[in-house]
Scaffold this motif. Structure first.
Motif, PDB file in Angstrom:
ATOM      1  N   GLY A 148      44.557  42.616  49.654  1.00  0.00           N
ATOM      2  CA  GLY A 148      45.706  41.562  48.006  1.00  0.00           C
ATOM      3  C   GLY A 148      45.630  42.838  47.108  1.00  0.00           C
ATOM      4  N   ARG A 149      46.074  42.434  45.923  1.00  0.00           N
ATOM      5  CA  ARG A 149      46.031  42.964  44.535  1.00  0.00           C
ATOM      6  C   ARG A 149      46.064  41.923  43.837  1.00  0.00           C
ATOM      7  N   LEU A 150      45.662  41.676  42.484  1.00  0.00           N
ATOM      8  CA  LEU A 150      45.809  41.678  41.400  1.00  0.00           C
ATOM      9  C   LEU A 150      45.946  41.916  39.766  1.00  0.00           C
TER      10      LEU A 150
ATOM     11  N   SER B 234      38.266  48.266  40.807  1.00  0.00           N
ATOM     12  CA  SER B 234      39.082  48.603  39.801  1.00  0.00           C
ATOM     13  C   SER B 234      40.945  48.932  39.757  1.00  0.00           C
ATOM     14  N   THR B 235      41.049  48.744  40.971  1.00  0.00           N
ATOM     15  CA  THR B 235      42.927  49.191  40.558  1.00  0.00           C
ATOM     16  C   THR B 235      43.444  47.505  41.171  1.00  0.00           C
ATOM     17  N   GLY B 236      42.833  46.868  40.953  1.00  0.00           N
ATOM     18  CA  GLY B 236      42.678  45.378  40.844  1.00  0.00           C
ATOM     19  C   GLY B 236      43.144  45.195  42.870  1.00  0.00           C
ATOM     20  N   SER B 237      42.751  45.302  43.553  1.00  0.00           N
ATOM     21  CA  SER B 237      42.857  45.620  44.991  1.00  0.00           C
ATOM     22  C   SER B 237      41.338  44.472  45.189  1.00  0.00           C
TER      23      SER B 237
ATOM     24  N   ALA C 162      40.535  44.201  36.873  1.00  0.00           N
ATOM     25  CA  ALA C 162      39.858  44.913  38.000  1.00  0.00           C
ATOM     26  C   ALA C 162      38.587  43.559  37.070  1.00  0.00           C
ATOM     27  N   ASN C 163      37.256  43.766  38.328  1.00  0.00           N
ATOM     28  CA  ASN C 163      36.009  42.746  37.894  1.00  0.00           C
ATOM     29  C   ASN C 163      36.108  41.060  37.780  1.00  0.00           C
TER      30      ASN C 163
END
Length: 247
Positions: free
Chosen positions: A166-168, A208-211, A182-183
């Protein structure tokens, strides 16, 4: 009376009056409510916010202005105001207006998050000359977050490896875009079919890419989702659930 600046606004909670008030006659501002008393969650688009002031006054109210400010000392970072429309039930006047908070304008930026330095201001006048005004604390302003999820393979053999990705992302009011977050600790949750309640299985830190990515053994049919608890200045968010058939 004040005039509106910037065409954008925010919010006020239900609170007791502050010391910074003035009144003549028997008029009193008894309550101020914005957005139902809940923090304002702002994406990258404009958001209308309802502001309501309750006023005690035995005469007809002729004019009410509801304002919002973000001020640090003498520096005014944000200001908006609009005349309210009032209804009366005896001496109780309910005055409401809708203000619009728009991150696409120059006055909204990432530095305005949280509840500190936000305050509402109410000015009211009545036909018999009574007048009241005062500042009231605001609710918080939060940057919206969003989550995506994909769990698979679908279907998956029982005991085999299941992968959740997923991604944030977070609303960035400086650039008016959704950017990687990130983080951040994000919870992977599972609800066994038939689904009644989710349980946190793992906590994963966004890259760092929100992944987001993690693996685990598939055990039962059910729904998977990501949930982000968020700090005080961002909103919580939950991904859409993904059902995985385990065979």
């Amino acid at each position: 009376m004040a005039t509106a600046l910037g065409g954008a606004t925010l919010a006020v909670a239900t609170v007791a009056p502050t010391a910074a008030q003035a009144a003549t006659g028997n008029m009193r501002i008894t309550k101020v409510v914005v957005n139902g008393g809940k923090d304002i969650v702002l994406t990258t688009s404009a958001k209308p916010v309802t502001v309501t002031a309750t006023i005690s006054e035995d005469s007809a109210v002729t004019e009410v202005w509801l304002e919002l400010e973000n001020r640090v000392g003498s520096d005014l970072n944000f200001h908006a105001a609009r005349r309210a429309t009032c209804t009366a039930a005896g001496s109780v006047k309910t005055c409401t207006t809708t203000l619009t908070l728009d991150p696409r304008g120059d006055m909204i930026h990432n530095g305005l998050v949280g509840s500190r330095n936000w305050q509402a201001y109410v000015q009211a006048a009545a036909r018999d000359g009574d007048y009241a005004s005062g500042y009231y604390p605001s609710v918080g302003l939060r940057r919206a977050t969003a989550l995506t999820l994909d769990a698979g393979p679908e279907p998956v053999r029982k005991g085999a490896t299941l992968t959740a990705t997923g991604r944030l992302t977070v609303a960035n009011w400086n650039s008016n875009t959704w950017t990687s977050f990130a983080n951040q600790p994000v919870q992977l949750q599972f609800c066994k079919s038939p689904c009644t309640a989710y349980t946190t299985v793992k906590t994963v830190t966004s890259t760092s890419t929100g992944s987001l990515r993690t693996t685990l053994a598939a055990t039962s049919d059910g729904f998977w989702r990501w949930q982000y608890p968020a700090p005080f200045w961002a909103s919580t968010s939950t991904s859409a659930p993904d059902y995985v058939d385990v065979r």
